[in-house]
Write a protein that holds these residues in place. Structure first.
Motif: not given
Length: 525
Positions: A472-473, A353, A152, A121, A358, A400
């Motif tokens: 996911q980050t 987003g 993302e 990403s 999320t 986000g």
């Protein structure tokens, strides 16, 4: 007010979707950043003659100096592999690839794969930045297979971009869509849902370990020689044949047909399929509630069978205690405390987003008081717990979220999440025998019930499954490694099998591409 918020979200979602598909310039240049002046001068008409000629006035422009590729590389601190990928894309953008390939190709289709944590990403954000600052944002499209991944990178899912919601790229997703379609048709026809369960054997014996059996049954059919573990059936449904029965007669793998009737023997055993419910999220919420000195609040899902709310206490509790992966991701019990992390479990507006998976922060619950004193005896909650049965919406902050403007009367990034509705199946055989018999009597001799649930599409996010973590980050994680399941033993020699000739040729081809890339961009190493 909620309807107004919903309209605003939908309007911004559609606007963002149109931009992501059609593309627009993403960098505005202010008029005061460009100075234009008229220049009139005299220049020699020839380097030999001395006669001076007057030329017409010309326009001179002092343009902005955009960041170079190296500036972006330094700004995003890309590693060597990321630099190569970045240079491949950006060099193609300015046409440098022609000098190396000798072909003119105006489109580059590039995949950026990699394991979790390799900062894919981050690389895509760097590429996006270069497109933006060079006024070429309309030439870039960013796609990903699942809903959380494009959120993302400010992109779209592949099927959403193509405008084909039924176009499926994974066997698991295809199976989910097919199963949902069969269930919907079954309900429309007023029939009892029927599912054929595959019989699996290991060393000549049927698999009797519940968890092992369920893990094998849930494998996608591309891993089981195209024999599905679960096969839902309803008369009139389209089907695909997955083996060659008689190719000469047109009965081969991939042949389409219409299912009419199933002939079967009644099972001689009580077949049950269970799943494990992990309580760490509930405990974490209750601990934070006690730390803050608040009264525990739990949202209770509203479950309906044949249009009527479930009033049998044991049946209601059994359905409420089902894990959310069996209830279309709508939890039966949803403990809430301000400031807790939550996961959204449905696609509200993927373009903004707000999609399945999320992460957000819960702030407030808006609800109506129940007209009756509702009490649910559950050992996971303290006696003073307040149970909410009529939630209207929850206010959740999504850091986000890509809403351009905050919603009326709400803080920035706060979004109202309304109650959702889903349908799933429940087998009353999980109940004591007398209750199961009662259900069978009411439900025309079958213990399988179709349940419609209304609940908030949120789950606590203090812990999550590996499936929910995909895309996911995450900064830091703690991995729970107990209950590791190895499906079957394998011979170590299978790892030492030599690759085939086509595989070797493909590896050589990729190696040549890698060498050419390193040679072409050696100056960035």
């Amino acid at each position: 007010m909620f309807k107004e918020w919903k309209r605003d979200i939908e309007a911004q979602r559609d606007e963002t979707r149109n931009y992501l598909i059609l593309g627009e310039d993403t960098l505005e240049i202010r008029d005061d950043e460009i100075r234009i002046e008229i220049v009139g001068t005299e220049i020699p008409a020839s380097p030999i003659k001395t006669k001076v000629a007057t030329v017409l006035p010309v326009t001179a422009t002092n343009a902005i100096l955009f960041p170079t590729k190296q500036d972006i590389v330094k700004q995003f601190t890309l590693n060597i592999q990321q630099k190569y990928a970045f240079m491949i894309v950006t060099s193609h953008l300015v046409g440098e690839h022609y000098a190396y390939t000798g072909t003119i190709d105006n489109q580059l289709l590039m995949c950026i794969p990699g394991c979790g944590g390799t900062e894919k990403s981050h690389l895509i954000r760097a590429i996006t930045k270069y497109f933006q600052v060079t006024k070429r944002g309309k030439m870039l499209r960013k796609l990903a297979p699942t809903s959380i991944a494009p959120a993302e990178i400010d992109g779209l899912t592949i099927h959403s971009f193509l405008g084909a919601p039924i176009l499926v790229f994974r066997n698991t997703l295809r199976t989910q869509i097919n199963n949902r379609a069969v269930l919907n048709k079954t309900m429309e026809m007023g029939l009892t849902p029927i599912v054929c369960i595959a019989q699996d054997y290991i060393q000549g014996k049927t698999v009797d370990d519940l968890r092992l059996r369920q893990a094998i049954l849930e494998l996608s059919d591309n891993k089981t020689e195209h024999l599905p573990g679960y096969l839902p059936l309803v008369p009139g449904m389209p089907v695909l044949l997955t083996e060659n029965v008689a190719s000469e007669l047109g009965l081969s793998n991939g042949t389409r047909g219409i299912f009419r009737q199933l002939v079967y023997d009644e099972s001689s055993e009580d077949v049950r399929y269970q799943d494990k419910n992990f309580p760490p999220n509930t405990k974490a919420v209750l601990n934070k509630t006690m730390e803050m000195g608040l009264t525990p609040i739990v949202c209770i899902a509203q479950d309906y069978i044949q249009g009527k709310i479930v009033d049998d206490l044991q049946l209601r509790q059994a359905i409420l205690e089902l894990p959310d992966n069996k209830t279309e991701h709508l939890p039966g019990y949803l403990p809430l405390v301000p400031g807790m992390p939550v996961l959204l479990t449905e696609n509200v507006a993927s373009e903004l987003g707000l999609s399945n998976g999320t992460r957000g922060i819960f702030h407030q619950l808006v609800y109506d008081e129940s007209p009756e004193d509702v009490r649910y005896h559950n050992q996971n909650f303290p006696p003073n717990t307040k149970f909410i049965t009529q939630p209207k919406y929850a206010l959740v902050e999504f850091p986000g979220c890509k809403l351009d403007e905050k919603l009326a009367q709400l803080s920035s990034k706060r979004v109202p999440i309304a109650v959702s509705e889903q349908t799933f199946l429940f087998d009353a055989k999980e109940l004591p025998p007398e209750n199961a018999a009662k259900v069978a009597k009411i439900n025309k001799k079958t213990t399988k019930l179709t349940v419609k649930r209304k609940a908030l599409p949120l789950i606590p996010a203090y812990s999550m499954t590996t499936h929910k973590s995909q895309g996911q980050t995450l900064g830091k994680i703690i991995v729970r490694l107990d209950d590791i399941l190895i499906i079957r033993p394998f011979v170590f020699g299978t790892l030492q099998v030599k690759p085939s000739t086509p595989q070797i040729e493909e590896l050589k081809r990729l190696d040549r591409i890698a060498q050419n890339t390193r040679k072409r961009f050696q100056f960035i190493a």
